[in-house]
Design an enzyme around this catalytic site. Sequence first.
Site, PDB file in Angstrom:
ATOM      1  NE  ARG A  61      -4.031   1.950   2.055  1.00  0.00           N
ATOM      2  CZ  ARG A  61      -4.436   2.699   3.072  1.00  0.00           C
ATOM      3  NH1 ARG A  61      -3.953   2.495   4.283  1.00  0.00           N
ATOM      4  NH2 ARG A  61      -5.316   3.647   2.876  1.00  0.00           N
ATOM      5  CG  HIS A  65      -1.265   5.525  -0.196  1.00  0.00           C
ATOM      6  ND1 HIS A  65      -2.114   6.321   0.528  1.00  0.00           N
ATOM      7  CD2 HIS A  65      -2.012   4.471  -0.597  1.00  0.00           C
ATOM      8  CE1 HIS A  65      -3.323   5.774   0.563  1.00  0.00           C
ATOM      9  NE2 HIS A  65      -3.284   4.650  -0.097  1.00  0.00           N
ATOM     10  CG  ASN A  93      -1.267   9.413   4.276  1.00  0.00           C
ATOM     11  OD1 ASN A  93      -1.627   8.712   3.357  1.00  0.00           O
ATOM     12  ND2 ASN A  93      -0.132  10.076   4.314  1.00  0.00           N
ATOM     13  CG  HIS A 193      -7.754  -3.667  -2.156  1.00  0.00           C
ATOM     14  ND1 HIS A 193      -8.759  -2.762  -2.396  1.00  0.00           N
ATOM     15  CD2 HIS A 193      -6.689  -2.927  -1.747  1.00  0.00           C
ATOM     16  CE1 HIS A 193      -8.327  -1.522  -2.157  1.00  0.00           C
ATOM     17  NE2 HIS A 193      -7.062  -1.593  -1.766  1.00  0.00           N
TER      18      HIS A 193
HETATM   19  C1  HEM Z   1      -8.370   1.738  -6.713  1.00  0.00           C
HETATM   20  C2  HEM Z   1      -8.446   2.551  -5.708  1.00  0.00           C
HETATM   21  C3  HEM Z   1      -8.109   2.186  -4.303  1.00  0.00           C
HETATM   22  C4  HEM Z   1      -8.825   2.549  -3.215  1.00  0.00           C
HETATM   23  C5  HEM Z   1     -10.095   3.387  -3.183  1.00  0.00           C
HETATM   24  C6  HEM Z   1      -8.157   1.984  -2.067  1.00  0.00           C
HETATM   25  C7  HEM Z   1      -8.586   2.156  -0.774  1.00  0.00           C
HETATM   26  C8  HEM Z   1      -8.078   1.473   0.307  1.00  0.00           C
HETATM   27  C9  HEM Z   1      -8.619   1.539   1.639  1.00  0.00           C
HETATM   28  C10 HEM Z   1      -9.782   2.425   2.084  1.00  0.00           C
HETATM   29  C11 HEM Z   1      -7.900   0.699   2.411  1.00  0.00           C
HETATM   30  C12 HEM Z   1      -8.107   0.397   3.876  1.00  0.00           C
HETATM   31  C13 HEM Z   1      -7.361   1.393   4.735  1.00  0.00           C
HETATM   32  C14 HEM Z   1      -7.645   1.148   6.185  1.00  0.00           C
HETATM   33  O1  HEM Z   1      -8.762   1.412   6.625  1.00  0.00           O
HETATM   34  O2  HEM Z   1      -6.758   0.671   6.894  1.00  0.00           O
HETATM   35  C15 HEM Z   1      -6.896   0.091   1.564  1.00  0.00           C
HETATM   36  C16 HEM Z   1      -5.983  -0.838   1.976  1.00  0.00           C
HETATM   37  C17 HEM Z   1      -5.018  -1.393   1.169  1.00  0.00           C
HETATM   38  N1  HEM Z   1      -4.721  -1.012  -0.136  1.00  0.00           N
HETATM   39 FE1  HEM Z   1      -5.916   0.095  -1.311  1.00  0.00          FE
HETATM   40  N2  HEM Z   1      -7.067   1.292  -2.480  1.00  0.00           N
HETATM   41  C18 HEM Z   1      -6.980   1.394  -3.837  1.00  0.00           C
HETATM   42  C19 HEM Z   1      -5.987   0.866  -4.635  1.00  0.00           C
HETATM   43  C20 HEM Z   1      -4.891   0.180  -4.157  1.00  0.00           C
HETATM   44  C21 HEM Z   1      -3.731  -0.170  -4.956  1.00  0.00           C
HETATM   45  C22 HEM Z   1      -3.536   0.211  -6.419  1.00  0.00           C
HETATM   46  C23 HEM Z   1      -2.890  -0.858  -4.141  1.00  0.00           C
HETATM   47  C24 HEM Z   1      -1.523  -1.432  -4.444  1.00  0.00           C
HETATM   48  C25 HEM Z   1      -1.064  -1.705  -5.626  1.00  0.00           C
HETATM   49  C26 HEM Z   1      -3.540  -0.962  -2.849  1.00  0.00           C
HETATM   50  C27 HEM Z   1      -3.045  -1.663  -1.786  1.00  0.00           C
HETATM   51  C28 HEM Z   1      -3.680  -1.778  -0.561  1.00  0.00           C
HETATM   52  C29 HEM Z   1      -3.305  -2.732   0.462  1.00  0.00           C
HETATM   53  C30 HEM Z   1      -2.245  -3.809   0.345  1.00  0.00           C
HETATM   54  C31 HEM Z   1      -4.144  -2.485   1.560  1.00  0.00           C
HETATM   55  C32 HEM Z   1      -4.133  -3.196   2.912  1.00  0.00           C
HETATM   56  C33 HEM Z   1      -3.239  -2.438   3.855  1.00  0.00           C
HETATM   57  C34 HEM Z   1      -3.079  -3.071   5.215  1.00  0.00           C
HETATM   58  O3  HEM Z   1      -3.700  -4.093   5.524  1.00  0.00           O
HETATM   59  O4  HEM Z   1      -2.284  -2.504   5.982  1.00  0.00           O
HETATM   60  N3  HEM Z   1      -4.725  -0.296  -2.889  1.00  0.00           N
HETATM   61  N4  HEM Z   1      -7.017   0.587   0.283  1.00  0.00           N
HETATM   62  C1  LIG Z   2      -3.359  12.881  10.876  1.00  0.00           C
HETATM   63  C2  LIG Z   2      -3.014  11.461  11.116  1.00  0.00           C
HETATM   64  O1  LIG Z   2      -3.828  10.699  11.597  1.00  0.00           O
HETATM   65  N1  LIG Z   2      -1.778  11.098  10.777  1.00  0.00           N
HETATM   66  C3  LIG Z   2      -1.284   9.755  10.936  1.00  0.00           C
HETATM   67  C4  LIG Z   2      -0.767   9.252   9.568  1.00  0.00           C
HETATM   68  O2  LIG Z   2      -0.173   7.965   9.730  1.00  0.00           O
HETATM   69  C5  LIG Z   2       0.855   7.857  10.701  1.00  0.00           C
HETATM   70  C6  LIG Z   2       1.390   6.452  10.683  1.00  0.00           C
HETATM   71  O3  LIG Z   2       0.470   5.529  11.138  1.00  0.00           O
HETATM   72  C7  LIG Z   2       0.367   8.283  12.094  1.00  0.00           C
HETATM   73  O4  LIG Z   2       1.421   8.242  13.002  1.00  0.00           O
HETATM   74  C8  LIG Z   2      -0.207   9.684  12.004  1.00  0.00           C
HETATM   75  O5  LIG Z   2      -0.727  10.061  13.259  1.00  0.00           O
END
Ligand code: HEM
Ligand SMILES: CC(=O)N[C@H]1CO[C@H](CO)[C@@H](O)[C@@H]1O
Length: 327
Positions: A61, A65, A93, A193
């Site tokens: 992720r 980003h 973020n 995902h």
């Molecule tokens: C297409 C649009 C995308 C949207 C709207 C999106 C949105 C999100 C959201 C909302 C989360 C959950 C964050 C949280 O609540 O912790 C997430 C997690 C994640 N995203 Fe995306 N994402 C997108 C595309 C991508 C892409 C292109 C990648 C990598 C190539 C990616 C990799 C990941 C991974 C691996 C997680 C899991 C992170 C974790 O478990 O720590 N995402 N994404």
């Molecule tokens: C504003 C905010 O919530 N920032 C967070 C962004 O992500 C880092 C890493 O987890 C946090 O330490 C920050 O507090």
Amino acid sequence: MMLRLALLGTWVLCGIVCMVMGAKLSKDFYSDTCPDVGDIVTRSIAASAARSNVVAPSILRLFFHDALVQGCDASILISSTADNEAERDYVENKSLRQEGFDAIERAKHDVESACPGVVSCADILALAARDVVVFSGGPSWEVFLGRKDGLISSSKLVEGRIPQANSDLRQLYQLFSSLGLSITDLVLLSGAHTIGFSHCDQFMGRLYSFNSPGSSDPSLDPDLLASLKQECPMEGGDPSTVVAFDEKSPFTFDNNYYRDLQSGRGLLFSDQVLFNDETTRGVVNQLASSPDQTLFFDNFVISMVALGNVTSDLPGNVRQVCSRFNQ
Ligand code: HEM
Ligand SMILES: CC(=O)N[C@H]1CO[C@H](CO)[C@@H](O)[C@@H]1O
Ligand SMILES: *[C@@H]1O[C@H](CO)[C@@H](O)[C@H](O)[C@H]1NC(C)=O
């Protein structure tokens, strides 16, 4: 086999900010100056991933980003200081996990011991993203190298650059096309995902107030809806609760993600829309029905290389430490 999608006559092909292919990347960029960089990063990331199973999803992720703002320049890795709120601290973020940042910083440290001052953090992140896909059972590929670390990281630059969990296809595509990525890249890269987790707040709207208060997203599988409501109650839930995108295999890189979409089991609106919108449904169906994973794997690799090619031509350098600009 290549996936193709012909469409989008009227959609604007490149948004307001088109990325420039700034840096010239190559596979042998460090062959004279740090020939073992790939092995050093792989070993280091393997050690971090062995300590925590969230290292893989966090790094994958982070790589995405990083690319979203000013291209792949490690701007996402910079920590905020008293006079600069960095990119990673933009409100949306907040769920980027510390484990990912720590693993990249350790890999950088290991690379610096072998070849001081040579390898950029942006390249280490690109290598690490490949490594974690491999460790999760996904495909491997050769990573193009030669990115520079950016000199700017500001939360002010993030607004509007991060795709939202409730975005529709057009909004997602607009953002991807502004990076020079295609709609096929969007479908393939969303396959990331297949590993990792989301916090409840990212999809609660689908459960409790979809089009009107009290209604849920009709495309959501009823069994999944019931279990998500249990994990994420409308009120009084634990805000740190996370739910797996691919509940059958949240740490395995496979095409289950696309099969889930076919049965209404995509977690985010932005996941499910790839199947619900007929523009991309055909590609989802192809990826889901490929019995060995080759169609997904081969094309995911191409899209990851394209994502890694998103760079700007802003000035850059090689940071000593990934979380701080050089003094
Ligand atoms: C297409 C649009 C995308 C949207 C709207 C999106 C949105 C999100 C959201 C909302 C989360 C959950 C964050 C949280 O609540 O912790 C997430 C997690 C994640 N995203 Fe995306 N994402 C997108 C595309 C991508 C892409 C292109 C990648 C990598 C190539 C990616 C990799 C990941 C991974 C691996 C997680 C899991 C992170 C974790 O478990 O720590 N995402 N994404
Ligand atoms: C504003 C905010 O919530 N920032 C967070 C962004 O992500 C880092 C890493 O987890 C946090 O330490 C920050 O507090
Ligand atoms: C990525 O960039 C490299 C080096 O410039 C180029 O050879 C390759 O074709 C590009 N690949 C994609 C998918 O953009």
